[in-house]
Motif scaffolding. Structure first.
Motif, mmCIF file in Angstrom:
data_model
loop_
_atom_site.group_PDB
_atom_site.id
_atom_site.type_symbol
_atom_site.label_atom_id
_atom_site.label_comp_id
_atom_site.label_asym_id
_atom_site.label_seq_id
_atom_site.Cartn_x
_atom_site.Cartn_y
_atom_site.Cartn_z
ATOM 1 N N GLY A 103 0.764 -1.344 0.067
ATOM 2 C CA GLY A 103 -0.004 -0.033 -0.023
ATOM 3 C C GLY A 103 0.811 1.232 0.121
ATOM 4 O O GLY A 103 0.167 2.472 0.124
ATOM 5 N N THR A 104 2.168 0.878 0.119
ATOM 6 C CA THR A 104 2.950 2.174 -0.156
ATOM 7 C C THR A 104 2.781 3.263 -1.252
ATOM 8 O O THR A 104 2.712 4.622 -1.305
ATOM 9 N N LEU A 105 2.431 2.540 -2.578
ATOM 10 C CA LEU A 105 2.338 3.633 -3.582
ATOM 11 C C LEU A 105 1.316 4.303 -3.334
ATOM 12 O O LEU A 105 1.070 5.617 -3.459
ATOM 13 N N GLU A 106 0.172 3.737 -2.932
ATOM 14 C CA GLU A 106 -1.315 4.732 -2.661
ATOM 15 C C GLU A 106 -1.116 5.493 -1.515
ATOM 16 O O GLU A 106 -1.750 6.752 -1.478
ATOM 17 N N ARG A 107 -0.332 5.216 -0.262
ATOM 18 C CA ARG A 107 -0.410 5.882 0.784
ATOM 19 C C ARG A 107 0.498 7.344 0.225
ATOM 20 O O ARG A 107 0.224 8.384 0.646
ATOM 21 N N TYR A 108 1.400 7.146 -0.616
ATOM 22 C CA TYR A 108 2.329 8.410 -0.895
ATOM 23 C C TYR A 108 1.948 9.086 -2.314
ATOM 24 O O TYR A 108 2.654 10.017 -2.791
ATOM 25 N N GLN A 109 0.890 8.302 -2.819
ATOM 26 C CA GLN A 109 0.590 8.671 -4.088
ATOM 27 C C GLN A 109 1.726 8.890 -5.156
ATOM 28 O O GLN A 109 2.056 9.704 -6.059
ATOM 29 N N TRP B 192 10.416 12.835 -1.160
ATOM 30 C CA TRP B 192 9.674 14.189 -0.731
ATOM 31 C C TRP B 192 8.159 13.764 -0.434
ATOM 32 O O TRP B 192 7.583 14.143 0.529
ATOM 33 N N ARG B 193 7.779 12.546 -1.129
ATOM 34 C CA ARG B 193 6.368 12.215 -1.004
ATOM 35 C C ARG B 193 6.309 11.490 0.393
ATOM 36 O O ARG B 193 5.203 11.631 1.032
ATOM 37 N N ALA B 194 7.285 10.860 0.781
ATOM 38 C CA ALA B 194 7.210 9.922 1.867
ATOM 39 C C ALA B 194 7.641 10.819 3.046
ATOM 40 O O ALA B 194 7.786 10.278 4.207
ATOM 41 N N ASP B 195 8.029 12.165 2.849
ATOM 42 C CA ASP B 195 8.681 12.800 4.094
ATOM 43 C C ASP B 195 9.833 12.304 4.511
ATOM 44 O O ASP B 195 10.015 12.520 5.762
ATOM 45 N N LEU B 196 10.846 12.300 3.739
ATOM 46 C CA LEU B 196 12.037 11.543 3.904
ATOM 47 C C LEU B 196 12.932 12.572 3.417
ATOM 48 O O LEU B 196 13.015 12.935 2.291
ATOM 49 N N ASP B 197 14.283 12.735 4.246
ATOM 50 C CA ASP B 197 15.317 13.739 3.631
ATOM 51 C C ASP B 197 16.389 12.680 2.883
ATOM 52 O O ASP B 197 16.637 11.652 3.281
ATOM 53 N N PRO B 198 16.994 13.274 1.806
ATOM 54 C CA PRO B 198 17.953 12.535 0.970
ATOM 55 C C PRO B 198 19.126 11.994 1.831
ATOM 56 O O PRO B 198 19.580 11.106 1.322
ATOM 57 N N ALA C 297 15.122 4.591 -2.309
ATOM 58 C CA ALA C 297 14.073 5.244 -2.034
ATOM 59 C C ALA C 297 13.098 4.526 -1.898
ATOM 60 O O ALA C 297 12.040 4.923 -1.014
ATOM 61 N N GLY C 298 12.692 3.515 -2.758
ATOM 62 C CA GLY C 298 11.551 2.448 -2.441
ATOM 63 C C GLY C 298 11.442 1.959 -1.152
ATOM 64 O O GLY C 298 10.463 1.828 -0.415
ATOM 65 N N MET C 299 12.767 1.516 -1.062
ATOM 66 C CA MET C 299 12.729 0.547 0.607
ATOM 67 C C MET C 299 12.461 1.534 1.774
ATOM 68 O O MET C 299 11.690 1.307 2.555
ATOM 69 N N LEU C 300 12.987 2.763 1.665
ATOM 70 C CA LEU C 300 12.815 3.757 2.765
ATOM 71 C C LEU C 300 11.287 4.171 2.619
ATOM 72 O O LEU C 300 10.790 4.289 3.799
ATOM 73 N N ALA C 301 10.512 4.179 1.614
ATOM 74 C CA ALA C 301 9.259 4.729 1.844
ATOM 75 C C ALA C 301 8.415 3.585 2.225
ATOM 76 O O ALA C 301 7.635 3.986 3.275
ATOM 77 N N VAL C 302 8.710 2.117 1.777
ATOM 78 C CA VAL C 302 8.006 1.262 2.690
ATOM 79 C C VAL C 302 8.194 1.404 4.191
ATOM 80 O O VAL C 302 7.373 1.150 5.137
ATOM 81 N N CYS C 303 9.496 1.500 4.740
ATOM 82 C CA CYS C 303 10.028 1.604 6.155
ATOM 83 C C CYS C 303 8.909 2.738 6.756
ATOM 84 O O CYS C 303 8.587 2.610 7.957
#
Length: 317
Positions: A68-74, A102-108, A132-138
């Motif tokens: 559901g990460t794709l949907e959560r962060y559009q 940015w969409r997952a509110d994470l700093d590079p 970035a994908g792994m971090l978005a899921v986390c």
């Protein structure tokens, strides 16, 4: 995987010809499997083991499509495509990776892949989209961010579980090592790699179908202009999905037919895998003569006086 009585045949040889005279040789193994894990044709030994390297990335992206990460962060298909990529660090590619964070509110700065030599940010590293994908899921699952590359971390266990499920193997049987970017990669038989790409191309799993759509609709995100994966998918829109790996690994899926091809150059040479891929795709009728000619001009003709020649073919078992 279901193996036939015979698992090997004569390997392929790639010759570098300088004005028609052999200067170098590379030995290459290849296998084609269907989505039931059956070895159909082979050159070399289908049980040869190699690290899958970056050809694992479409399956690492399953962590994003199944949670559901794709949907959560559009996140878009372009975002998903860059997660599967070994990119060149172009402005467009780096911006796409930044968009995920940015969409997952994470700093590079939280990325743990290296900063390429002569560059300024890990965003420019070729595996940054995967990270970035792994971090978005986390972030979505509220898992720890500072050790996401640890093989025991929930994100890595999730990915391993997905791969093990696809291959119908116990996760504990996989041999793990760290890729150059720091993320886990796995030692697999060539037949296993081909089976994964057959499943990816089979259109029987919605999560994998979304990954394929992202890769084939946005091939420039997967590698970059002039790179093999990008150029092959551009020439075969909606027909093939392609992903390279370091040390002479190349994997390709035939969309809608549930067939996968895995290639390993035994000395790790990049140029040889491209020549073999073109040779075998033409042999199997997966690309048109005009597409083969275009690819040969880019990847088999190396210079004014040098070209690559492939000797051998796939054999039925």
């Amino acid at each position: 995987m279901t193996m036939g009585k015979r698992t090997q045949a004569t390997a392929l040889e790639v010759r570098l010809l300088r004005e028609g005279i052999i200067e170098s040789r590379h030995i290459v193994q290849a296998v084609v499997c269907d989505d039931r894990g059956r070895v159909l044709t082979v050159a070399g030994n289908s049980e040869t083991a190699a690290f899958i390297r970056s050809a694992l990335k479409p399956f690492q992206a399953l962590a994003v499509t199944t949670t559901g990460t794709l949907e959560r962060y559009q996140l878009s298909d372009r975002d998903l495509a860059i997660m599967t990529s070994s990119h060149k660090g172009t402005i467009d590619q780096v911006r796409q990776v930044f968009n995920i964070l940015w969409r997952a509110d994470l700093d590079p700065t939280i990325l743990q892949c290296p900063t390429p030599e002569g560059k300024h940010s890990p965003l420019e590293y070729n595996c940054s989209g995967k990270h970035a994908g792994m971090l978005a899921v986390c972030q979505q699952r509220r898992w720890p961010l500072n050790n996401y590359l640890d093989r025991k971390h929930p994100i890595q266990q999730l990915i391993l579980g997905k791969v093990a499920e696809l291959l119908r193997m116990p996760a504990a049987e996989f041999i793990c090592a760290h890729d150059d970017c720091g993320a886990p990669t796995y030692l697999m038989q060539l037949g296993h790699m081909a089976s994964l790409y057959a499943l990816l191309a089979s259109s029987t799993n919605l999560d994998m179908e979304r990954i394929v759509r992202a890769m084939t609709h946005h091939p420039a995100m997967v590698a970059g202009d002039g790179e093999f994966d990008t150029e092959l998918m551009r020439l075969t829109p909606g027909e093939l999905v392609s992903k390279s790996g370091a040390e002479g690994v190349q994997c390709i899926g035939r969309l809608g037919e549930g067939l996968g091809l895995a290639i390993k150059v035994m000395d790790g040479t990049k140029r040889a895998k491209h020549a073999v891929a073109i040779h075998l795709l033409k042999q199997m009728g997966w690309i048109s003569p005009s597409a083969a000619e275009s690819l040969c001009e880019k990847f088999a003709t190396l210079g004014k006086y040098t070209r690559l020649e492939v000797i051998g073919e796939l054999s039925f078992l």
